[in-house]
Design a protein around this motif. Structure first.
Motif, short mmCIF file in Angstrom:
data_model
loop_
_atom_site.label_atom_id
_atom_site.label_comp_id
_atom_site.label_asym_id
_atom_site.label_seq_id
_atom_site.Cartn_x
_atom_site.Cartn_y
_atom_site.Cartn_z
N ASP A 171 0.88 -1.17 0.00
CA ASP A 171 0.00 0.00 0.00
C ASP A 171 0.91 1.21 0.00
O ASP A 171 1.40 1.62 1.03
CB ASP A 171 -0.90 -0.01 1.23
N ARG A 172 1.19 1.73 -1.18
CA ARG A 172 2.10 2.86 -1.29
C ARG A 172 1.28 4.13 -1.48
O ARG A 172 0.55 4.24 -2.45
CB ARG A 172 3.03 2.64 -2.48
N PHE A 173 1.40 5.05 -0.56
CA PHE A 173 0.57 6.24 -0.64
C PHE A 173 1.39 7.48 -0.27
O PHE A 173 2.47 7.37 0.30
CB PHE A 173 -0.64 6.11 0.30
N ALA A 174 0.87 8.63 -0.61
CA ALA A 174 1.53 9.88 -0.25
C ALA A 174 0.86 10.40 1.02
O ALA A 174 -0.31 10.76 0.99
CB ALA A 174 1.39 10.90 -1.37
N PRO A 175 1.55 10.41 2.15
CA PRO A 175 0.94 10.88 3.39
C PRO A 175 0.45 12.33 3.22
O PRO A 175 1.07 13.13 2.53
CB PRO A 175 2.08 10.82 4.40
N THR A 176 -0.69 12.61 3.84
CA THR A 176 -1.25 13.96 3.77
C THR A 176 -0.31 14.94 4.45
O THR A 176 0.12 14.71 5.59
CB THR A 176 -2.61 13.99 4.49
N LEU A 177 0.02 16.01 3.74
CA LEU A 177 0.94 16.99 4.33
C LEU A 177 0.14 18.07 5.05
O LEU A 177 -0.92 18.49 4.60
CB LEU A 177 1.82 17.61 3.24
N ASP A 178 0.72 18.49 6.16
CA ASP A 178 0.08 19.50 6.98
C ASP A 178 0.35 20.87 6.35
O ASP A 178 1.50 21.23 6.12
CB ASP A 178 0.73 19.42 8.38
N THR A 179 -0.71 21.61 6.02
CA THR A 179 -0.47 22.95 5.49
C THR A 179 -0.77 23.96 6.60
O THR A 179 -1.88 24.01 7.12
CB THR A 179 -1.34 23.24 4.26
N SER A 180 0.26 24.71 6.94
CA SER A 180 0.14 25.64 8.06
C SER A 180 -0.74 26.82 7.66
O SER A 180 -0.69 27.30 6.54
CB SER A 180 1.54 26.12 8.43
N SER A 181 -1.55 27.29 8.62
CA SER A 181 -2.45 28.41 8.33
C SER A 181 -1.79 29.75 8.64
O SER A 181 -2.35 30.79 8.41
CB SER A 181 -3.72 28.26 9.17
N TYR A 182 -0.57 29.67 9.18
CA TYR A 182 0.11 30.93 9.51
C TYR A 182 1.55 30.87 9.02
O TYR A 182 2.08 29.81 8.70
CB TYR A 182 0.08 31.16 11.02
N HIS A 183 2.17 32.03 8.98
CA HIS A 183 3.55 32.12 8.53
C HIS A 183 4.25 33.10 9.46
O HIS A 183 3.85 34.25 9.57
CB HIS A 183 3.57 32.59 7.08
N LEU A 184 5.25 32.63 10.19
CA LEU A 184 5.84 33.46 11.24
C LEU A 184 7.11 34.21 10.82
O LEU A 184 7.38 35.28 11.35
CB LEU A 184 6.16 32.61 12.48
N ALA A 185 7.89 33.63 9.92
CA ALA A 185 9.18 34.28 9.66
C ALA A 185 9.70 34.03 8.25
O ALA A 185 9.39 33.01 7.63
CB ALA A 185 10.21 33.79 10.67
#
Ligand SMILES: [Cu+2]
Length: 418
Positions: free
Chosen positions: A265-279
């Motif tokens: 079962d080869r899959f692309a793990p869901t990537l976390d997209t951040s809702s903020y950008h600090l620097a």
């Protein structure tokens, strides 16, 4: 001459029999670029560090496939997050990547962050160095920080029970073991007979000078090289081999009527997209923004850091390959990862950067790990390093920004740069 030879042999023997136990995993042999520009590990925890045979050990942590992945390597596509231990001394029983069960390989991408959790059970007693690692097709296994785990013997022997589709439970530790052993041994005997037949009583190998003069399909019966008798015995051996194969297939079909091909079962793990950008981080300096002092093992990086958030930010950590440097208390250092791979980070100036402002900062890290793990390129065609700079704001939000730096050793700098 003879005396020299004798002492040479003696020295060799002494070295062979007095080798100390090897502790590292050979990662120091990898080129610095292979560690620094590819993947950075952080927040790695291995616990507990003392168990008895059969008990679980959990490895958790995160890794980022850096945007600086070198063009000289194959692009990272297929990967496999794995515990790196000295041989099959543990049995992996569970693995999750970004919260999803990951039985085998996954597909990854540049810039992706992967949180992993692996549970393995102690199999052999001993004191083992346990690392997380990521094996990337075309590149090899890149390893994270390691922790020592002691596995004590247990009164109950190790078992690895799994339930089959038909509902019965088998112990994988011993399942089919006897048959596999004897069947392989039977095949080995056939091969051994063949090998001895042609090498011991025959001249095929011992008189290679003669046999190599003959044509490929010449039996050379006139010099008695391959006789009719030989053909007969080779036919017997071939027949035994075919019988074993056919017998093996028939036996398998009869004994295990319900079979399923091995599952992947080869899959692309869901990537976390951040809702903020600090620097936003930019290297400062020309031609280089980083230096390394070989005498004191000190890495210095100059950066412009712009606070793009709404709260003041602090620069908390810098992670590079398997090492993490922490700007904080002793407790924060202890919580950042395995002790041998954590150092302290000095930030100048140390106070928080207010929202909207850009500050010129200098990061300073001194640790023997730079030398021990060979993290710093000293005479490479690309004097580049990369790592993750962790920034944290007042309300506890965190972001890790990839920082690529051009590094010149201080010795060179003193000699050649203004
Ligand atoms: Cu190790």
């Amino acid at each position: 001459m003879r005396r020299w030879l004798l002492s040479g042999i003696l020295t060799l023997l002494v070295t062979c029999f007095s080798v100390a136990q090897a502790f590292a995993h050979g990662e120091a042999a990898d080129e610095p670029f292979l560690k620094d520009l590819t993947v950075a590990f952080y927040n790695v925890h291995v616990s507990p560090t003392s168990i008895t045979v059969g008990q679980p050990v959990t490895i958790t942590g995160s890794l980022k496939i850096l945007e600086t992945w070198p063009y000289t390597l194959d692009p990272p596509v297929t990967a496999y997050i794995t515990p790196v231990v000295p041989g099959p001394v543990f049995a992996l029983v569970d693995r999750e990547v970004n919260g999803q069960p990951a039985f085998g390989s996954i597909t990854v991408e540049r810039g992706g962050t992967y949180d992993f959790k692996m549970v393995m059970r102690g199999r052999n007693p001993g004191r083992w160095h346990v690392h997380p690692g990521i094996a990337i097709q075309g590149t090899g296994t890149l390893i994270g920080p390691g922790e020592w785990v002691t596995v004590s013997p247990s009164d109950t022997p190790f078992k690895l029970n799994v339930m089959l589709l038909n509902g019965t439970t088998v112990d994988l530790e011993h399942f089919g073991g006897g048959f596999v052993w004897w069947w392989s041994f039977a095949g080995f005997i056939v091969g051994l007979v063949w090998m001895i037949y042609w090498t011991v009583p025959k001249r095929t190998v011992t008189r290679l000078a003669v046999t190599s003069q003959l044509g490929a399909n010449d039996d050379a019966p006139d010099i008695g090289l391959i006789t009719r008798e030989d053909h007969k015995w080779m036919n017997v051996l071939a027949a035994i081999t075919i019988l074993m194969l056919v017998g093996g297939w028939a036996w398998m079909a009869a004994k295990y009527p319900v079979r399923l091909p091995q599952q992947t079962d080869r899959f692309a793990p869901t990537l976390d997209t951040s809702s903020y950008h600090l620097a936003e981080v930019r290297p400062v300096g020309s031609p280089n923004n980083a230096t390394f002092d070989e005498k004191t093992n000190t890495l210095t990086i100059s950066l412009d850091v712009k606070n793009t958030g709404t709260q003041p930010i602090m620069l908390k950590q810098y992670s590079m390959a398997m090492a993490t440097f922490v700007n904080g208390s002793q407790q924060e250092l202890a919580e950042a990862g395995p002790h041998d791979f954590v150092g302290s980070l000095q930030v100048e100036p140390p106070d928080p950067i207010p929202a909207g402002q850009t500050r010129r900062v200098v990061l300073k890290m001194a640790s023997p790990i730079f030398d021990e793990e060979r993290l710093i390129p000293l005479h490479d065609p690309q004097q580049l390093i990369a790592g993750l700079l962790a920034v944290r704001d007042n309300v506890g939000r965190e972001e890790r920004v990839t920082v690529k730096s051009v590094l010149v050793p201080t010795e060179f700098q003193a000699q050649y740069l203004p």
